[in-house]
Motif scaffolding. Structure first.
Motif, PDB file in Angstrom:
ATOM      1  N   ILE A 105      50.227  50.637  35.685  1.00  0.00           N
ATOM      2  CA  ILE A 105      49.222  51.326  36.403  1.00  0.00           C
ATOM      3  C   ILE A 105      49.875  52.065  37.603  1.00  0.00           C
ATOM      4  CG2 ILE A 105      48.101  49.509  37.031  1.00  0.00           C
ATOM      5  CD1 ILE A 105      47.173  52.479  35.076  1.00  0.00           C
ATOM      6  N   PHE A 106      50.882  50.968  38.616  1.00  0.00           N
ATOM      7  CA  PHE A 106      50.120  51.257  40.109  1.00  0.00           C
ATOM      8  C   PHE A 106      51.962  51.832  39.607  1.00  0.00           C
ATOM      9  CE2 PHE A 106      48.148  47.713  39.832  1.00  0.00           C
ATOM     10  CZ  PHE A 106      46.980  47.732  40.905  1.00  0.00           C
ATOM     11  N   GLY A 130      47.716  43.231  52.540  1.00  0.00           N
ATOM     12  CA  GLY A 130      47.029  42.523  51.292  1.00  0.00           C
ATOM     13  C   GLY A 130      46.989  42.639  50.462  1.00  0.00           C
ATOM     14  N   THR A 131      46.588  42.692  48.944  1.00  0.00           N
ATOM     15  CA  THR A 131      47.029  42.839  47.790  1.00  0.00           C
ATOM     16  C   THR A 131      46.203  43.859  47.251  1.00  0.00           C
ATOM     17  OG1 THR A 131      45.820  40.756  47.308  1.00  0.00           O
ATOM     18  CG2 THR A 131      48.233  40.490  47.797  1.00  0.00           C
ATOM     19  N   LEU A 132      46.318  44.369  45.986  1.00  0.00           N
ATOM     20  CA  LEU A 132      45.812  44.800  45.280  1.00  0.00           C
ATOM     21  C   LEU A 132      45.600  44.578  43.697  1.00  0.00           C
ATOM     22  CD1 LEU A 132      43.636  47.282  44.864  1.00  0.00           C
ATOM     23  CD2 LEU A 132      45.657  48.921  44.898  1.00  0.00           C
ATOM     24  N   SER A 133      45.592  44.638  43.005  1.00  0.00           N
ATOM     25  CA  SER A 133      45.861  43.774  41.225  1.00  0.00           C
ATOM     26  C   SER A 133      44.885  44.255  40.797  1.00  0.00           C
ATOM     27  CB  SER A 133      45.555  42.164  41.302  1.00  0.00           C
ATOM     28  OG  SER A 133      44.380  42.505  42.047  1.00  0.00           O
ATOM     29  N   CYS A 152      39.099  45.939  35.586  1.00  0.00           N
ATOM     30  CA  CYS A 152      38.547  45.150  37.420  1.00  0.00           C
ATOM     31  C   CYS A 152      39.809  44.918  38.428  1.00  0.00           C
ATOM     32  CB  CYS A 152      38.086  43.701  37.118  1.00  0.00           C
ATOM     33  SG  CYS A 152      36.267  43.651  36.671  1.00  0.00           S
ATOM     34  N   PHE A 153      39.328  46.065  39.254  1.00  0.00           N
ATOM     35  CA  PHE A 153      40.360  46.385  40.448  1.00  0.00           C
ATOM     36  C   PHE A 153      39.859  45.262  41.469  1.00  0.00           C
ATOM     37  CE2 PHE A 153      40.947  49.868  37.971  1.00  0.00           C
ATOM     38  CZ  PHE A 153      42.447  50.443  38.190  1.00  0.00           C
TER      39      PHE A 153
END
Length: 469
Positions: free
Chosen positions: A418-419, A449-452, A461-462
């Motif tokens: 997805i990323f 930071g982090t994006l998951s 949910c992001f």
């Protein structure tokens, strides 16, 4: 037996060409010249000392002059050749000179054994045997780097030594002569292997030096290549970011149209009512004043909307103090009306009031992209009662912003990609596939930071996590 010997000689002739001799082997030969010269002088001195009284001086003195001259001639040649470049012509001349010298030296030691057999009583022959075998054995080290020189010295010396023991005519001397004959056959073969080992060592050293030179060249250019690659990737990311922002800008224009439609309609309605009153001569000062206030209010709202969008696209050079709550509220001022017009319920639970240093506009861009993705998904999937939950919270070491929807989640075969850049599931909406890639890049590379993402009960949910200052 004889054909095998000739085969070895022919193999040696093909393998060993004087012009092909490695420079390193010649320099190795030169480097041990002084040691072999000392041994040679010592052996010659011992021979003259012990046999001075038994061998005629007419033979011994010329022999001694030649023998004592030999090491000094070698030292002189070593001094000449050690500092000059080894061209093919010089290498050939050097080897021919030393082959000739070594052959003369071998003949002289062989003649010494013959003179001892003829003039000296027994057991002087064993002293000569010891000296010659000692010198020939030592030549394994001092002469084997140039194999023809080694042969030129050893073969005549050992052959004449063997012949001198045969001249004694008894079984003991015959046995010793046989041992010398075996020595003549075996030792040169072993020395040939030593010479080849020297050559292989030189080849390996040259290969190593070549590889080291290549490695240095690669290391010298590696830093430049890395710098060029980093710069290329940086420019590529900037281009992709610009492409992503242009795509968002088109969406922003649509949002501006949504947000302006209602106040513009209200302004038109207000001015229309005022115009009708004036045409009917029903001028009412209070009505007119109230209408002007409404027009002013709607105009200020339009101006505020423009400011919000202008600030959103402003390029940030330095970090600013912000909080997740401010980011969420600022983003909803931009997209809130668009979500509301589509019937999307937005629930906010803003518990993170802690401020931090970061790039608020870039975080707003990420949040806006996540909300717009959810909006597009609701439209495409025709979700009934669409809902988005935005929650901010903070712990001892990090701040979190969660955006969850009830759209059913992301397909298992897509969630790991997805990323990835240019990966999109928005076939009908012409997605660019850059939004989530750039969002992850912004959060992880720019904001540390982090994006998951994960699938939960009702949908995707992001989670954006940033470290506390």
């Amino acid at each position: 037996m004889v054909p095998a010997v000739f085969d070895k000689i022919e193999g040696f002739r093909k393998h060993y060409r004087l012009a092909d001799c490695y420079d390193e082997l010649i320099y190795l030969f030169i480097s041990v010249t002084h040691k072999s010269s000392i041994a040679y002088l010592a052996g010659s001195f011992v021979f003259v000392w012990f046999l001075y009284d038994v061998i005629p001086l007419s033979l011994l003195i010329p022999w001694a002059i030649i023998q004592f001259s030999y090491p000094f001639i070698r030292l002189y040649l070593a001094h000449i050749y050690k500092n000059i470049p080894m061209t093919q012509e010089i290498k050939i001349r050097f080897q021919y000179q030393h082959i000739g010298l070594a052959f003369i030296a071998g003949i002289m030691w062989g003649s010494a054994s013959i003179m001892c057999a003829v003039y000296a009583p027994s057991p002087y022959e064993y002293m000569v045997l010891t000296v010659i075998v000692g010198l020939t054995s030592g030549s394994l080290i001092t002469l084997s780097s140039l194999y023809p020189v080694y042969l030129a010295f050893n073969f005549p010396a050992l052959f004449l030594l063997m012949l001198s023991f045969i001249l004694y005519g008894d079984s003991l001397h015959y046995a010793i002569a046989s041992m010398i004959g075996i020595f003549i056959v075996i030792v040169p073969s072993a020395t040939w292997n030593i010479n080849r080992s020297f050559k292989h060592a030189v080849e390996l050293n040259r290969l190593y030096a070549h590889s080291q030179a290549q490695l240095k060249e690669i290391n010298a250019s590696l830093e430049e290549k890395v710098r060029e690659e980093v710069e290329y990737n940086r420019q590529k990311d900037q281009q992709m970011l610009a492409q992503s922002r242009l795509a968002q800008m088109g969406e922003m224009i649509s949002m501006i149209a949504h947000q302006w439609r209602q106040p513009l309609s209200a302004i038109i309605a207000t001015t229309g009512s005022m115009s009708v009153k004036m045409q009917l001569d029903e001028y009412d000062e209070g009505f007119m004043e109230e209408g002007l206030k409404k027009i002013n209010m709607y105009s200020q709202y339009l101006s505020t909307t423009i400011s919000d969008f202008r600030n959103f696209f402003k390029q940030e050079k330095e970090k600013d103090i912000t909080s997740f709550n401010d980011v969420v509220l600022g983003t909803l001022q931009i997209i809130g009306n668009s979500l509301e017009n589509q019937g999307i319920i937005v629930e906010t639970y803003l518990d993170a009031k802690v401020e931090f240093h970061s790039y608020p506009n870039e975080i707003k861009q990420v949040l806006l992209n996540l909300l717009k993705n959810a909006q597009d998904m609701f439209f495409e999937q025709k979700v009934k009662e669409p809902r988005i939950i935005i929650k901010t919270e903070n712990s001892d070491d990090k701040l979190s912003l969660r955006i969850c929807d009830n759209g059913g989640g992301i397909a298992d075969e897509n969630i790991e990609y997805i990323f990835d850049p240019y990966f999109t599931t928005k076939e009908k909406l012409d997605g660019t596939g850059l939004g989530l890639y750039m969002s992850k890049l912004i959060i992880e590379d720019h904001c540390n930071g982090t994006l998951s993402v994960s699938n939960e009960d009702e949908g995707a949910c992001f989670t954006i996590s940033l470290p506390q200052d």
